[in-house]
Every structure is written in structure tokens, then in C-alpha cells.
Scaffold this motif. Structure first.
Motif, short mmCIF file in Angstrom:
data_model
loop_
_atom_site.label_atom_id
_atom_site.label_comp_id
_atom_site.label_asym_id
_atom_site.label_seq_id
_atom_site.Cartn_x
_atom_site.Cartn_y
_atom_site.Cartn_z
N SER A 45 -2.52 1.84 -11.06
CA SER A 45 -3.16 2.03 -9.76
C SER A 45 -2.17 2.64 -8.75
O SER A 45 -2.58 3.41 -7.89
CB SER A 45 -3.73 0.71 -9.25
N ILE A 46 -0.89 2.29 -8.87
CA ILE A 46 0.12 2.89 -7.99
C ILE A 46 0.23 4.38 -8.26
O ILE A 46 0.27 5.19 -7.34
CB ILE A 46 1.50 2.20 -8.18
N ILE A 47 0.24 4.76 -9.53
CA ILE A 47 0.32 6.18 -9.89
C ILE A 47 -0.91 6.93 -9.39
O ILE A 47 -0.79 8.01 -8.80
CB ILE A 47 0.49 6.33 -11.42
N LEU A 48 -2.08 6.37 -9.58
CA LEU A 48 -3.32 7.00 -9.14
C LEU A 48 -3.33 7.14 -7.61
O LEU A 48 -3.68 8.20 -7.08
CB LEU A 48 -4.53 6.22 -9.62
N ARG A 49 -2.97 6.09 -6.91
CA ARG A 49 -2.92 6.16 -5.43
C ARG A 49 -1.94 7.21 -4.96
O ARG A 49 -2.21 7.96 -4.02
CB ARG A 49 -2.55 4.78 -4.86
N ALA A 50 -0.76 7.29 -5.62
CA ALA A 50 0.24 8.29 -5.24
C ALA A 50 -0.30 9.70 -5.42
O ALA A 50 -0.10 10.57 -4.57
CB ALA A 50 1.52 8.08 -6.03
N LEU A 51 -1.00 9.94 -6.52
CA LEU A 51 -1.57 11.27 -6.76
C LEU A 51 -2.64 11.62 -5.73
O LEU A 51 -2.68 12.74 -5.22
CB LEU A 51 -2.15 11.35 -8.18
N PHE B 96 9.71 3.07 -7.23
CA PHE B 96 10.21 4.08 -8.15
C PHE B 96 9.05 4.86 -8.76
O PHE B 96 9.10 6.08 -8.88
CB PHE B 96 11.06 3.43 -9.25
N LEU B 97 7.97 4.15 -9.13
CA LEU B 97 6.80 4.83 -9.70
C LEU B 97 6.16 5.79 -8.70
O LEU B 97 5.73 6.88 -9.06
CB LEU B 97 5.77 3.80 -10.17
N VAL B 98 6.09 5.37 -7.44
CA VAL B 98 5.52 6.25 -6.41
C VAL B 98 6.37 7.51 -6.27
O VAL B 98 5.84 8.63 -6.28
CB VAL B 98 5.41 5.51 -5.05
N VAL B 99 7.67 7.34 -6.14
CA VAL B 99 8.56 8.50 -5.99
C VAL B 99 8.47 9.40 -7.21
O VAL B 99 8.34 10.63 -7.10
CB VAL B 99 10.02 8.04 -5.75
N LEU B 100 8.51 8.82 -8.39
CA LEU B 100 8.43 9.59 -9.63
C LEU B 100 7.11 10.34 -9.72
O LEU B 100 7.08 11.52 -10.10
CB LEU B 100 8.59 8.64 -10.83
N THR B 101 6.03 9.69 -9.36
CA THR B 101 4.71 10.34 -9.40
C THR B 101 4.64 11.51 -8.42
O THR B 101 4.13 12.59 -8.76
CB THR B 101 3.60 9.32 -9.08
N LEU B 102 5.14 11.31 -7.20
CA LEU B 102 5.10 12.38 -6.21
C LEU B 102 5.96 13.57 -6.63
O LEU B 102 5.54 14.73 -6.50
CB LEU B 102 5.55 11.85 -4.84
N ASP C 234 0.48 -0.44 -1.44
CA ASP C 234 -0.38 -1.59 -1.23
C ASP C 234 0.46 -2.84 -1.03
O ASP C 234 1.31 -2.87 -0.16
CB ASP C 234 -1.36 -1.73 -2.39
N ASP C 235 0.27 -3.86 -1.82
CA ASP C 235 1.04 -5.09 -1.68
C ASP C 235 2.27 -5.13 -2.57
O ASP C 235 3.04 -6.09 -2.53
CB ASP C 235 0.16 -6.31 -2.00
#
Length: 162
Positions: free
Chosen positions: A3-9, A60-66, A51-52
Motif C-alpha cells: 500500500s505504501i508503494i501504491l500510494r507513492a506511485l 525507504f520504500l517511499v523514496v525507492l518507489t519515487l 500514512d501511519d
């Protein structure tokens, strides 16, 4: 985690579209207002990204995804010319033979002073009559192509098509 990866995208795509709609000059030459707006946007989307989840892994996942999304867009625009013109735009002639093309300048939210500033900075030119073409580049900068003077230092006559 997915869900973090999807939200970041999703956030990447939405912010990209919004900034693209804002125009080339916004990205090419940021003013203090533009910088403040960008900082506020980043703060506003922070919660949508993580999110929470306040963990290092989540961040790290958010940065990597972006970064991954940005690299993929870059590769796609390099491979597909049409996509490059959609994502990055195309160069736009905004002045021709010393005459501003007002409809194009209005669309790009430019003023004659912007062209003159670029002409002074890049070519040392003082007025519009010295400029053959001014081009708003894909990155938001303005390129100036001056008239070439003849051997007497006189600008050649502008040839007008019938």
C-alpha cells in the motif's frame, strides 16, 4: 508495504500532473513563491505517502518507489518521442523577427521583459529588434537567437513571405 508503494506511485503521478499543468516557467525559473508552494505541497502529500507508518523501512520504500518511478518515466520518454513531448513538452517559438508572438506568450504566461532579460543575460542584446528568434525550451529557459549582422554591422532586412 504494497500500500505504501501504491500510494507513492499515485502521489508521484498526481503531483507530476499538477506541476506539468503549472507550466514550463514554473519549473524552469522558480521564484520564492514557487519554492514555498513546493515545500507546502511536499508537506501536504507526506501523510498520503506514509500514512501511519513511521518506520525507516516505510520511508525507504517511499523514496525507492519515487526514484524508480522517475527513472521509468525518464527511460520511457527517451524511448518514445511522443511520450517525451507529452511529459516534457516541446520547444516553443515565442518571438520571431523581433516581434513577440503574443498568443504563445500568453499561453506560457510570459512577458516581453522575460525575453529581454534572457537576451541581455545570454547574448548582451538590448532590444527586441536584435532578436531573430526567442524559444521557450522544454526546461523553461529562454534561448535567444540574434540576427546576424552583415559586414557593415547592419541587420539584414527581414524577408517576408507573400
Amino acid at each position: 508495504m504494497e500500500s505504501i508503494i501504491l500510494r507513492a506511485l499515485v502521489v508521484y503521478i498526481l503531483v507530476f500532473i499538477i506541476l506539468r499543468m503549472a507550466g514550463k516557467r514554473t519549473l524552469g525559473e522558480m521564484t520564492a513563491f514557487d519554492l514555498v508552494l513546493l515545500l507546502i505541497i511536499s508537506e501536504a502529500v507526506q501523510n498520503a505517502l506514509v500514512d501511519d507508518d513511521k518506520s525507516i523501512t516505510g520511508s525507504f520504500l517511499v523514496v525507492l518507489t519515487l526514484v524508480f518511478a522517475d527513472v521509468m518515466v525518464s527511460l520511457a520518454t527517451n524511448k518514445f518521442r511522443f511520450l517525451d513531448s507529452v511529459v516534457n513538452g516541446i520547444p516553443l517559438i515565442i518571438l520571431e523577427n523581433g516581434k513577440p508572438l503574443q498568443d504563445r506568450m500568453d499561453k506560457a504566461r510570459l512577458q516581453e521583459d522575460d525575453i529581454l532579460e534572457a537576451a541581455r543575460k545570454t547574448q548582451g542584446l538590448e532590444n527586441m529588434d536584435q532578436i531573430k528568434y526567442a524559444v521557450l525550451e522544454k526546461d523553461g529557459s529562454i534561448s535567444i537567437i540574434p540576427f546576424h549582422l552583415n559586414e557593415n554591422g547592419i541587420k539584414p532586412d527581414i524577408i517576408k513571405e507573400p
